[in-house]
Design an enzyme around this catalytic site. Structure first.
Site, PDB file in Angstrom:
ATOM      1  N   HIS A 286      50.604  31.821   1.675  1.00 46.82           N
ATOM      2  CA  HIS A 286      50.720  33.215   2.104  1.00 46.82           C
ATOM      3  C   HIS A 286      50.281  33.366   3.557  1.00 46.82           C
ATOM      4  O   HIS A 286      51.020  33.907   4.395  1.00 46.82           O
ATOM      5  CB  HIS A 286      49.861  34.104   1.197  1.00 46.82           C
ATOM      6  CG  HIS A 286      49.806  35.535   1.624  1.00 46.82           C
ATOM      7  ND1 HIS A 286      50.581  36.510   1.048  1.00 46.82           N
ATOM      8  CD2 HIS A 286      49.069  36.162   2.580  1.00 46.82           C
ATOM      9  CE1 HIS A 286      50.333  37.676   1.635  1.00 46.82           C
ATOM     10  NE2 HIS A 286      49.408  37.484   2.563  1.00 46.82           N
ATOM     11  N   GLU A 287      49.083  32.886   3.862  1.00 52.81           N
ATOM     12  CA  GLU A 287      48.573  33.034   5.230  1.00 52.81           C
ATOM     13  C   GLU A 287      49.392  32.213   6.218  1.00 52.81           C
ATOM     14  O   GLU A 287      49.572  32.617   7.373  1.00 52.81           O
ATOM     15  CB  GLU A 287      47.096  32.634   5.284  1.00 52.81           C
ATOM     16  CG  GLU A 287      46.178  33.525   4.457  1.00 52.81           C
ATOM     17  CD  GLU A 287      46.236  34.997   4.854  1.00 52.81           C
ATOM     18  OE1 GLU A 287      46.598  35.294   6.011  1.00 52.81           O
ATOM     19  OE2 GLU A 287      45.943  35.851   3.992  1.00 52.81           O
TER      20      GLU A 287
ATOM     21  N   HIS B 125      55.443  33.630  10.952  1.00 51.64           N
ATOM     22  CA  HIS B 125      55.979  34.872  11.514  1.00 51.64           C
ATOM     23  C   HIS B 125      55.642  34.953  13.003  1.00 51.64           C
ATOM     24  O   HIS B 125      56.460  35.389  13.826  1.00 51.64           O
ATOM     25  CB  HIS B 125      55.391  36.065  10.748  1.00 51.64           C
ATOM     26  CG  HIS B 125      56.123  37.343  10.932  1.00 51.64           C
ATOM     27  ND1 HIS B 125      55.671  38.540  10.424  1.00 51.64           N
ATOM     28  CD2 HIS B 125      57.287  37.642  11.587  1.00 51.64           C
ATOM     29  CE1 HIS B 125      56.519  39.504  10.728  1.00 51.64           C
ATOM     30  NE2 HIS B 125      57.498  38.985  11.444  1.00 51.64           N
TER      31      HIS B 125
ATOM     32  N   HIS C 262      52.214  34.221   7.511  1.00 47.71           N
ATOM     33  CA  HIS C 262      51.865  35.034   8.675  1.00 47.71           C
ATOM     34  C   HIS C 262      51.938  34.191   9.952  1.00 47.71           C
ATOM     35  O   HIS C 262      52.437  34.643  10.998  1.00 47.71           O
ATOM     36  CB  HIS C 262      50.448  35.585   8.528  1.00 47.71           C
ATOM     37  CG  HIS C 262      50.304  36.724   7.575  1.00 47.71           C
ATOM     38  ND1 HIS C 262      51.053  37.874   7.659  1.00 47.71           N
ATOM     39  CD2 HIS C 262      49.461  36.900   6.522  1.00 47.71           C
ATOM     40  CE1 HIS C 262      50.685  38.719   6.693  1.00 47.71           C
ATOM     41  NE2 HIS C 262      49.727  38.136   5.984  1.00 47.71           N
TER      42      HIS C 262
END
Length: 470
Positions: free
Chosen positions: A257-258, A264, A261
């Site tokens: 999940h992190e 992204h 980021h």
């Protein structure tokens, strides 16, 4: 022995057979900042709400909620509430079914022991949920952890990023770091630098808790072709020299999940730094990171990187199947616990007025009664400890953003499945071009439409969580 923190109290509530101590620990945990003493936060919350309402009025908005959401994808509080209430009904119904399973087990245990029956209370929920989970799925989390080594999960993240985005990660040894545990990787594509990725995995004194992503330098072309510098930070307990650090399935999922980021930020391809990477609408920022979680549980990745720390053998498919089958277990509780907080956040900011002193505890009781919250479940973050909302403006009238991102994430996953799977190259390229690279240079709803060809289908979220679609 057990501190008043989530990481300490939740395992205690899940495994302690001492019901009296579970109640004591639960009451201590949920009443942080709510003890009518010098550290009580209720009056502070009332003042924050009043001042936020005054600011919104000065800026020409109906409420703080209207002001905060005007620049988000949802655009209006009504739109955010509509999604939350759509999910709430199914989640609350599922939560009641889960409690019925727990009550049956508790009654059976009491009868077998010859002790009085009791009604499941909030301090019993995690304990009996764990018992039901073991009875239904027989998953030993310690067995799962033996296949999830921290270093291997990091390698798996790199591999997936290469398969999906053609990125390569090369470790650098000559870059200054702020702590010896930090490692730095140059991210490349076709030999060209994309950016730098810092990894800070271990807990230490003075470090904030949890896991997060930070961008130290945003991508831009305005002042020249500047590549991003991002980091992922966690709080794993460092092992002895030579010992592998084993992580849980949930922790590994959080790593992906992190890292989403971070990707992204790394894949950003815009002109202005203020619009690059994760500088997007609050209810869009969690979306790319949640999409990245899907690659963790793919057979292609697990067979390569989820290997036993002693034998090197890949995790057995039957064990993976058990974990995946249990994914929606207790989903009613998890969704209700979260949505109770999100609905409270939205409703109290809609109710706040410049000349009204709202009692946050009384408002909590009225809101939970109004939405029909199961009595065995309380808000994930009760008002006096709801730092997302009251320690700053960040998530105020915006705690709903996780469910908003979940809806988009579930729909994007179905889009991948329609195209041939999570490693389909045309879908991967479209995800980068339409969403991961554009930052906030185009409206997020337009970015989503570029990938999916239409607006989000919120029924995908219901299917993803195993809830019935009306």
């Amino acid at each position: 022995v057990f501190t008043n923190t989530r990481s300490s109290m939740e395992p205690f509530l899940s495994y302690s057979s001492r019901r009296d101590l579970r109640e004591k620990g639960w009451r201590m945990w949920v009443n942080r900042g709510n003890n009518d003493d010098a550290r009580d936060n209720k009056q502070t919350i009332s003042e924050i709400l009043r001042l936020r309402a005054e600011r919104a009025q000065l800026l020409g908005y109906q409420s703080h909620a209207h002001w905060m959401i005007a620049n988000n994808m949802a655009r209006t509080p009504d739109a955010a509430l509509a999604l939350m209430l759509k999910v709430w009904k199914a989640a609350a119904a599922r939560a009641r079914e889960e409690v019925a399973d727990m009550q049956a087990l508790a009654d059976e245990e009491a009868d077998r022991a010859g002790t009085p029956r009791f009604k499941i209370e909030p301090w019993d929920h995690r304990y009996f949920a764990e018992k039901v989970r073991l009875a239904k799925y027989a998953i030993d989390q310690n067995e799962v952890k033996q296949y999830l080594q921290l270093d291997k999960m990091r390698e798996g993240m790199f591999w997936a990023a290469n398969q999906v985005y053609r990125l390569e990660f090369v470790k650098l040894n000559d870059v200054p770091v702020f702590h010896p545990d930090v490692t730095v990787y140059e991210v490349r594509r076709t030999g060209q630098r994309v950016g730098l990725w810092y990894f800070d995995p271990y807990a230490r004194k003075g470090k904030r808790s949890g896991a997060w992503m930070t961008d130290y330098r945003a991508q831009e072309r305005f002042k020249g072709d500047i590549t991003p510098i991002v980091s992922n930070n966690s709080n794993f307990v460092k092992g002895q020299p030579g010992e592998p650090v084993l992580v849980s399935w949930d922790d590994a999922n959080t790593m992906f999940h992190e890292f989403g980021h971070a990707l992204h930020g790394l894949l950003s391809n815009v002109s202005y730094p203020s619009l690059s990477g994760t500088n997007v609408k609050r209810d869009f920022v969690e979306f790319p990171s949640q999409v990245n979680e899907y690659w963790f549980s793919t057979p292609e990745l697990l067979s390569r990187f989820a290997v036993h720390y002693q034998t090197g053998k890949p995790i057995p498919q039957e064990l993976v199947d058990k974990v995946l089958a249990a994914q929606n277990f207790n989903q009613g509780f998890a969704t209700v616990e979260y949505l109770a907080s999100a609905l409270y956040d939205m409703k109290i900011h809609l109710a706040a007025k410049t000349d009204l002193a709202i009692d946050p505890a009384d408002f909590e009781k009225r809101t939970m009664a109004e939405i029909g919250c199961p009595p065995e479940i309380v808000m994930r973050h009760r008002p006096t400890q709801f730092s997302h909302v009251f320690s700053g403006d960040g998530y105020s009238a915006g705690y709903y953003v996780y469910i908003w991102a979940d809806a988009m994430t579930a729909d994007v996953y179905e889009g991948f499945m329609e195209k041939g799977g999570l490693y389909d190259q045309s879908a991967c390229k479209l995800l980068e071009d339409a969403i991961m690279s554009v930052g906030n240079s185009i409206p997020p709803d337009e970015a989503f439409r570029r990938f999916r060809g239409r607006d989000v289908d919120t029924d995908a979220l219901m299917r993803d969580r195993g809830f019935p679609v009306a």
